[in-house]
Motif scaffolding. Structure first.
Motif, PDB file in Angstrom:
ATOM      1  N   SER A 132      67.592  17.477  -2.696  1.00 12.79           N
ATOM      2  CA  SER A 132      67.040  16.140  -2.462  1.00 12.79           C
ATOM      3  C   SER A 132      67.881  15.328  -1.480  1.00 12.79           C
ATOM      4  CB  SER A 132      66.935  15.382  -3.791  1.00 12.79           C
ATOM      5  OG  SER A 132      68.211  15.189  -4.375  1.00 12.79           O
ATOM      6  N   SER A 133      69.055  15.840  -1.106  1.00 13.32           N
ATOM      7  CA  SER A 133      69.897  15.148  -0.127  1.00 13.32           C
ATOM      8  C   SER A 133      69.602  15.591   1.301  1.00 13.32           C
ATOM      9  CB  SER A 133      71.378  15.412  -0.435  1.00 13.32           C
ATOM     10  OG  SER A 133      71.706  14.996  -1.738  1.00 13.32           O
ATOM     11  N   SER A 134      68.544  16.351   1.495  1.00 13.47           N
ATOM     12  CA  SER A 134      68.239  16.913   2.810  1.00 13.47           C
ATOM     13  C   SER A 134      67.368  15.970   3.631  1.00 13.47           C
ATOM     14  CB  SER A 134      67.510  18.252   2.640  1.00 13.47           C
ATOM     15  OG  SER A 134      66.278  18.062   1.965  1.00 13.47           O
ATOM     16  N   LEU A 135      67.362  16.216   4.934  1.00 14.29           N
ATOM     17  CA  LEU A 135      66.520  15.448   5.838  1.00 14.29           C
ATOM     18  C   LEU A 135      65.048  15.669   5.528  1.00 14.29           C
ATOM     19  CD1 LEU A 135      65.974  13.769   8.406  1.00 14.29           C
ATOM     20  CD2 LEU A 135      66.210  15.906   9.716  1.00 14.29           C
ATOM     21  N   ALA A 136      64.692  16.905   5.229  1.00 12.43           N
ATOM     22  CA  ALA A 136      63.289  17.208   4.958  1.00 12.43           C
ATOM     23  C   ALA A 136      62.783  16.451   3.740  1.00 12.43           C
ATOM     24  CB  ALA A 136      63.126  18.714   4.747  1.00 12.43           C
ATOM     25  N   TYR A 137      63.604  16.343   2.704  1.00 10.46           N
ATOM     26  CA  TYR A 137      63.157  15.634   1.499  1.00 10.46           C
ATOM     27  C   TYR A 137      63.065  14.131   1.759  1.00 10.46           C
ATOM     28  CZ  TYR A 137      62.710  14.284  -3.384  1.00 10.46           C
ATOM     29  OH  TYR A 137      62.251  13.762  -4.565  1.00 10.46           O
ATOM     30  N   ALA A 138      63.990  13.597   2.541  1.00 11.02           N
ATOM     31  CA  ALA A 138      63.933  12.168   2.874  1.00 11.02           C
ATOM     32  C   ALA A 138      62.654  11.846   3.639  1.00 11.02           C
ATOM     33  CB  ALA A 138      65.160  11.773   3.681  1.00 11.02           C
ATOM     34  N   GLY A 163      65.570  21.344   9.182  1.00 10.60           N
ATOM     35  CA  GLY A 163      64.705  20.377   9.833  1.00 10.60           C
ATOM     36  C   GLY A 163      63.580  19.888   8.931  1.00 10.60           C
ATOM     37  N   PRO A 164      62.672  19.078   9.467  1.00 10.30           N
ATOM     38  CA  PRO A 164      61.516  18.614   8.696  1.00 10.30           C
ATOM     39  C   PRO A 164      60.606  19.775   8.310  1.00 10.30           C
ATOM     40  CG  PRO A 164      61.296  18.014  11.006  1.00 10.30           C
ATOM     41  CD  PRO A 164      62.679  18.533  10.837  1.00 10.30           C
ATOM     42  N   ARG A 165      59.705  19.527   7.384  1.00 10.73           N
ATOM     43  CA  ARG A 165      58.878  20.601   6.844  1.00 10.73           C
ATOM     44  C   ARG A 165      58.038  21.284   7.915  1.00 10.73           C
ATOM     45  NH1 ARG A 165      56.121  19.175   1.130  1.00 10.73           N
ATOM     46  NH2 ARG A 165      55.579  21.369   1.408  1.00 10.73           N
ATOM     47  N   ARG A 166      57.607  20.547   8.903  1.00  7.27           N
ATOM     48  CA  ARG A 166      56.778  21.165   9.934  1.00  7.27           C
ATOM     49  C   ARG A 166      57.555  22.186  10.761  1.00  7.27           C
ATOM     50  NH1 ARG A 166      57.608  15.898  11.771  1.00  7.27           N
ATOM     51  NH2 ARG A 166      58.787  15.721  13.737  1.00  7.27           N
ATOM     52  N   SER A 167      58.884  22.104  10.701  1.00  4.42           N
ATOM     53  CA  SER A 167      59.706  23.057  11.448  1.00  4.42           C
ATOM     54  C   SER A 167      59.952  24.343  10.679  1.00  4.42           C
ATOM     55  CB  SER A 167      61.053  22.424  11.813  1.00  4.42           C
ATOM     56  OG  SER A 167      61.848  22.212  10.647  1.00  4.42           O
ATOM     57  N   ASP A 214      57.803  26.486   9.819  1.00  2.00           N
ATOM     58  CA  ASP A 214      56.944  27.528  10.354  1.00  2.00           C
ATOM     59  C   ASP A 214      57.673  28.215  11.497  1.00  2.00           C
ATOM     60  OD1 ASP A 214      55.019  29.133  11.414  1.00  2.00           O
ATOM     61  OD2 ASP A 214      53.464  27.609  11.493  1.00  2.00           O
ATOM     62  N   GLY A 215      57.760  29.516  11.466  1.00  2.00           N
ATOM     63  CA  GLY A 215      58.486  30.254  12.488  1.00  2.00           C
ATOM     64  C   GLY A 215      57.907  30.101  13.870  1.00  2.00           C
ATOM     65  N   THR A 216      56.645  29.686  13.979  1.00  2.00           N
ATOM     66  CA  THR A 216      56.025  29.519  15.291  1.00  2.00           C
ATOM     67  C   THR A 216      56.246  28.131  15.878  1.00  2.00           C
ATOM     68  OG1 THR A 216      53.932  28.805  14.294  1.00  2.00           O
ATOM     69  CG2 THR A 216      54.230  31.169  14.650  1.00  2.00           C
ATOM     70  N   CYS A 217      56.842  27.228  15.086  1.00  3.13           N
ATOM     71  CA  CYS A 217      57.063  25.860  15.556  1.00  3.13           C
ATOM     72  C   CYS A 217      58.270  25.816  16.494  1.00  3.13           C
ATOM     73  CB  CYS A 217      57.288  24.937  14.364  1.00  3.13           C
ATOM     74  SG  CYS A 217      57.659  23.226  14.808  1.00  3.13           S
ATOM     75  N   PRO A 218      58.216  25.020  17.584  1.00  2.35           N
ATOM     76  CA  PRO A 218      59.384  24.912  18.483  1.00  2.35           C
ATOM     77  C   PRO A 218      60.634  24.395  17.793  1.00  2.35           C
ATOM     78  CG  PRO A 218      57.412  24.031  19.533  1.00  2.35           C
ATOM     79  CD  PRO A 218      57.050  24.283  18.097  1.00  2.35           C
ATOM     80  N   LEU A 219      60.462  23.667  16.689  1.00  2.00           N
ATOM     81  CA  LEU A 219      61.611  23.122  15.970  1.00  2.00           C
ATOM     82  C   LEU A 219      62.192  24.099  14.960  1.00  2.00           C
ATOM     83  CD1 LEU A 219      60.313  19.502  15.265  1.00  2.00           C
ATOM     84  CD2 LEU A 219      61.855  20.252  17.087  1.00  2.00           C
ATOM     85  N   SER A 220      61.667  25.325  14.922  1.00  2.00           N
ATOM     86  CA  SER A 220      62.118  26.272  13.906  1.00  2.00           C
ATOM     87  C   SER A 220      63.579  26.663  14.082  1.00  2.00           C
ATOM     88  CB  SER A 220      61.248  27.529  13.936  1.00  2.00           C
ATOM     89  OG  SER A 220      61.362  28.176  15.198  1.00  2.00           O
ATOM     90  N   CYS A 221      64.151  26.395  15.277  1.00  2.00           N
ATOM     91  CA  CYS A 221      65.566  26.725  15.488  1.00  2.00           C
ATOM     92  C   CYS A 221      66.472  25.901  14.586  1.00  2.00           C
ATOM     93  CB  CYS A 221      65.943  26.520  16.949  1.00  2.00           C
ATOM     94  SG  CYS A 221      65.733  24.816  17.531  1.00  2.00           S
ATOM     95  N   TYR A 222      65.946  24.783  14.063  1.00  2.00           N
ATOM     96  CA  TYR A 222      66.757  23.929  13.202  1.00  2.00           C
ATOM     97  C   TYR A 222      66.750  24.372  11.743  1.00  2.00           C
ATOM     98  CZ  TYR A 222      66.818  20.775  17.171  1.00  2.00           C
ATOM     99  OH  TYR A 222      67.000  20.234  18.425  1.00  2.00           O
ATOM    100  N   THR A 223      66.131  25.519  11.447  1.00  2.00           N
ATOM    101  CA  THR A 223      66.061  26.011  10.081  1.00  2.00           C
ATOM    102  C   THR A 223      67.073  27.113   9.828  1.00  2.00           C
ATOM    103  OG1 THR A 223      64.373  27.661  10.654  1.00  2.00           O
ATOM    104  CG2 THR A 223      63.600  25.478  10.003  1.00  2.00           C
TER     105      THR A 223
END
Length: 252
Positions: free
Chosen positions: A131-137, A178-182, A184-193
């Protein structure tokens, strides 16, 4: 724990979680070692733990999830009914344990951690949704209608509870940063996971490596000086009688 069955984003997130768990346990010996998985849920991680080489036993309290976990394992591991705060095993029965935190307050978490430590002789790994993560916030701020994947727990609270046992060396790591939308492995933001040694990922692991039992060196025997026999003269040859006979013959 809930999973996105058949969902691309959920499958990608689960894959990253499995990779993180595998990397976290890489330092533990596998061959001939026993491992207990507590709160296995649907068995999302059980096949991986078995494939890692552990002699696996899993527990789950809810019967419907226990049936799914048994189906996922296909008889490769024993699936037992047990609560995380009362495990039906003796002390140090297993080499290691993986505890997936379920819903509960601090007392319940502490009881589950203590039980995992009690039945393990080498170490435990505690996994949880952070719950201390960016995605949960962002999840809370945006008021997302989709449920959070599992019961959230504060990283700092879990860390303090595990550290309070003071039984070994701690380390932590997380993924899904990263946020939940990231996720997905096909998302450009997936590098933040990717895996990070920080508490900011949505899913984290805190590992405890228990200190090996040190051999006890017995205290040396203390012998009092007056108990030792005083030194006696040693004859170079012959016995005392032979020496007396020689002295008598020389005087004659």
């Amino acid at each position: 724990m809930k999973w996105w069955n058949g969902n691309i984003k959920g499958s990608s997130a689960l894959s990253k979680q499995q990779n993180l768990l595998q990397q976290c346990l890489a330092g533990w010996p596998r061959r001939g070692k026993t491992l207990l998985e507590i709160n296995c849920g649907q068995g999302a991680f059980s096949p991986l733990l078995w494939e890692c080489g552990f002699d696996l036993t899993v527990t789950e309290l809810r019967p419907e999830l226990r049936m799914q976990a048994a189906a996922a394992m296909g008889g490769r591991a024993e699936v037992l009914a047990a609560s995380d705060d009362y495990l039906p095993f003796e002390d140090n029965f297993f080499d290691c344990a993986v505890l997936h935190l379920a819903a509960g307050d601090a007392k319940r978490i502490d009881a589950a951690v203590q039980e995992a430590l009690r039945v393990s002789s080498r170490g435990i790994a505690v996994t949880f949704w952070n719950s201390s993560s960016l995605a949960y916030a962002l999840h809370r701020l945006q008021g997302s209608k989709s449920p959070w994947p599992g019961p959230p727990h504060s990283w700092w609270q879990v860390w303090r509870i595990v550290r309070s046992a003071n039984l070994g060396k701690l380390c932590g790591m997380s993924t899904l940063t990263g946020p939940r939308r990231s996720w997905d492995g096909t998302c450009p933001l997936s590098c933040y996971t990717r895996r990070l040694r920080t508490p900011f990922g949505a899913w984290g692991i805190i590992r405890v490596d228990l200190e090996p039992a040190r051999p006890v060196t017995p205290m040396p025997l203390k012998v009092k000086r007056h108990r030792l026999r005083s030194p006696e003269p040693v004859l170079e040859c012959g016995s005392k009688n032979s020496l007396n006979s020689r002295q008598t013959s020389s005087h004659g």
